[in-house]
Design a protein around this motif. Structure first.
Motif, PDB file in Angstrom:
ATOM      1  N   ASP A 135       0.796  -1.223   0.000  1.00  0.00           N
ATOM      2  CA  ASP A 135       0.000   0.000   0.000  1.00  0.00           C
ATOM      3  C   ASP A 135       0.834   1.281   0.000  1.00  0.00           C
ATOM      4  O   ASP A 135       0.953   1.967  -1.018  1.00  0.00           O
ATOM      5  CB  ASP A 135      -0.951  -0.036   1.208  1.00  0.00           C
ATOM      6  CG  ASP A 135      -2.082   0.971   1.108  1.00  0.00           C
ATOM      7  OD1 ASP A 135      -2.046   1.817   0.201  1.00  0.00           O
ATOM      8  OD2 ASP A 135      -3.013   0.921   1.930  1.00  0.00           O
ATOM      9  N   GLU A 183      -5.325  -4.839   4.810  1.00  0.00           N
ATOM     10  CA  GLU A 183      -5.315  -4.080   3.545  1.00  0.00           C
ATOM     11  C   GLU A 183      -5.381  -5.018   2.340  1.00  0.00           C
ATOM     12  O   GLU A 183      -5.985  -4.697   1.323  1.00  0.00           O
ATOM     13  CB  GLU A 183      -4.042  -3.225   3.430  1.00  0.00           C
ATOM     14  CG  GLU A 183      -3.879  -2.179   4.513  1.00  0.00           C
ATOM     15  CD  GLU A 183      -4.740  -0.926   4.296  1.00  0.00           C
ATOM     16  OE1 GLU A 183      -5.544  -0.891   3.334  1.00  0.00           O
ATOM     17  OE2 GLU A 183      -4.610   0.000   5.114  1.00  0.00           O
ATOM     18  N   HIS A 243     -12.185   2.049   5.291  1.00  0.00           N
ATOM     19  CA  HIS A 243     -11.458   3.085   6.017  1.00  0.00           C
ATOM     20  C   HIS A 243     -12.351   4.137   6.673  1.00  0.00           C
ATOM     21  O   HIS A 243     -11.933   4.767   7.635  1.00  0.00           O
ATOM     22  CB  HIS A 243     -10.445   3.772   5.104  1.00  0.00           C
ATOM     23  CG  HIS A 243      -9.209   2.956   4.851  1.00  0.00           C
ATOM     24  ND1 HIS A 243      -9.256   1.735   4.211  1.00  0.00           N
ATOM     25  CD2 HIS A 243      -7.909   3.159   5.163  1.00  0.00           C
ATOM     26  CE1 HIS A 243      -8.031   1.241   4.139  1.00  0.00           C
ATOM     27  NE2 HIS A 243      -7.191   2.086   4.712  1.00  0.00           N
ATOM     28  N   HIS A 259      -4.335  -0.225  12.568  1.00  0.00           N
ATOM     29  CA  HIS A 259      -4.941   0.177  11.300  1.00  0.00           C
ATOM     30  C   HIS A 259      -5.561  -0.985  10.507  1.00  0.00           C
ATOM     31  O   HIS A 259      -6.740  -0.941  10.146  1.00  0.00           O
ATOM     32  CB  HIS A 259      -3.903   0.923  10.456  1.00  0.00           C
ATOM     33  CG  HIS A 259      -4.460   1.438   9.174  1.00  0.00           C
ATOM     34  ND1 HIS A 259      -5.324   2.508   9.125  1.00  0.00           N
ATOM     35  CD2 HIS A 259      -4.310   1.024   7.896  1.00  0.00           C
ATOM     36  CE1 HIS A 259      -5.663   2.739   7.875  1.00  0.00           C
ATOM     37  NE2 HIS A 259      -5.060   1.852   7.103  1.00  0.00           N
ATOM     38  N   VAL A 263      -9.452  -1.578   9.680  1.00  0.00           N
ATOM     39  CA  VAL A 263      -9.937  -1.668   8.295  1.00  0.00           C
ATOM     40  C   VAL A 263     -10.775  -2.937   8.121  1.00  0.00           C
ATOM     41  O   VAL A 263     -11.820  -2.926   7.472  1.00  0.00           O
ATOM     42  CB  VAL A 263      -8.762  -1.630   7.296  1.00  0.00           C
ATOM     43  CG1 VAL A 263      -9.216  -1.984   5.884  1.00  0.00           C
ATOM     44  CG2 VAL A 263      -8.105  -0.252   7.303  1.00  0.00           C
TER      45      VAL A 263
END
Ligand code: NAD
Ligand code: ZN
Length: 349
Positions: A135, A183, A243, A259, A263
């Motif tokens: 990412d 992610e 997000h 994070h 997500v």
């Protein structure tokens, strides 16, 4: 694997195990006879700084380094100023090079230093975390955090090369693997052929040998999106799947929820809302949950709807009374939608 990114300034992403110890071979065709600053953090530097430094020095570059304390809390304006002051003290010029060796924190801050020092110098991203590999190292967004929020002071600046050596992931803590997996599952819902099937058959946390192929798939997906919309005026916002609520969860938990975990929960919450609105089939939601659980990531949170919404309203994607959200509409495909804050709330009902 070499993936070409046709951005305003084009560059390649190279994914190759063992490439770090031959980094100069990859940089030489792009840049010679210059000074190099390697920026890294206190967790990554002990493993890889000397490797990179030695190889660059042996190839004839003059090399200095800057290592800061690992962690998101270092990604701030004070640390950035300290870094650029150091660059100036080393008399780095416009023709010199910065190498960002680390995860997204290093990449974002060092990238921003490269974007602004002397109005911009070349830099190379060397992602060492899974999240950075799939990412943050690709796409040219750089930033530091301000008191008011994350990534509020930044710039678009594409690197001249992204060099990903998946063998660096061997030293990455389990928690950070899972962060990256959050992610990666997101990409599965952005039309990446075969990715969801691959993750179902071989969850990445158990099948780490398949990581290079997965990284390549995700980078190609990000490349396709960035090429269409480098400055995020349209489709690039698709990368924010999970997000809107995810950021809300991170913020409301005072960043106790990491994070990638946030997500994952954010994707489930949005998918649940989409099912309620008749936009997504219930089976797709179930399959998403199974996949997230197979990666040992959470699908629920104890943080209340009110807290998530309050934080989500202050999201950067929020404009006045509306907000741009990403809605999964089938298992593997998502679409952008602009909703009012009231409509957003109905997704969490
Ligand atoms: P990070 O850089 O803090 O890395 C996570 C942890 O892993 C750190 O403690 C780091 O020191 C350690 N680490 C990294 N590589 C390691 C290795 N090979 N071995 C051992 N330890 C290692 O965080 P991250 O998850 O990589 O990135 C998160 C950051 O990226 C956030 O600040 C986020 O805002 C940013 N981000 C930016 C973009 C973008 O497009 N620019 C996209 C997504 C996220
Ligand atoms: Zn993210």
């Amino acid at each position: 694997t070499r993936i070409h990114i046709n951005a305003s300034t084009p560059y390649d992403v190279v994914i190759e195990a063992g490439s770090l110890q031959r980094i100069a071979d990859y940089i030489k065709p792009l840049k010679q006879n210059c000074s190099v600053i390697i920026v890294s953090d206190s967790n990554v530097a002990p493993h890889y700084l000397n490797l990179v430094k030695t190889n660059m020095i042996n190839a004839g570059y003059s090399v200095c380094d800057y290592v800061f304390t690992a962690g998101e809390s270092s990604k701030n304006a004070h640390q950035l100023i300290d870094l650029v002051e150091y660059m100036a003290a080393q008399s780095l010029t416009r023709k010199d090079l910065l190498i960002a060796l680390g995860g997204g924190v290093v990449g974002d801050m060092a990238g921003f230093a490269a974007a602004t020092y002397l109005r911009g110098i070349d830099y190379v991203q060397v992602p060492t975390s899974l999240l950075a590999a799939v990412d943050s190292s690709v796409g040219g967004k750089t930033a530091v955090n301000l008191e008011a929020g994350k990534n509020l002071w930044g710039a678009f600046k594409q690197p001249i090369l992204v060099l990903c050596d998946p063998s660096t992931l061997n030293t990455l803590p389990d928690m950070e693997w899972k962060n990256g997996c959050g992610e990666i599952i997101k990409y599965g819902f952005l039309d990446v052929p075969g990715l969801l099937t691959q993750l179902e058959h071989k969850p990445l946390i158990k099948h780490r040998d398949s990581v290079s192929a997965v990284i390549a798939r995700c980078v190609q997906a990000k490349a396709d999106i960035v090429e269409q919309d480098e400055r995020e005026s349209g489709v690039r916002a698709l990368l924010n799947l999970g997000h809107t609520f995810g950021h809300g969860i991170e913020k409301a938990s005072h960043f106790e929820v990491h994070h990638g975990y946030a997500v994952a929960i954010g994707m489930v919450l949005m998918a649940q809302g989409a099912v309620k609105h008749g936009e997504l089939a219930a089976e797709a939601l179930d399959k998403l949950k199974v996949l997230i659980e197979a990666h040992d990531l959470p699908t629920t949170t104890t943080i209340t709807k009110e807290e998530i919404l309050a934080a989500a309203k202050h999201d950067k994607k929020s404009e006045g009374s509306t907000i741009k959200i990403v809605v999964p509409i089938s298992y593997g495909h998502s679409e952008l939608k602009v909703v009012t804050h009231e409509e957003l709330a109905t997704y969490l009902d």
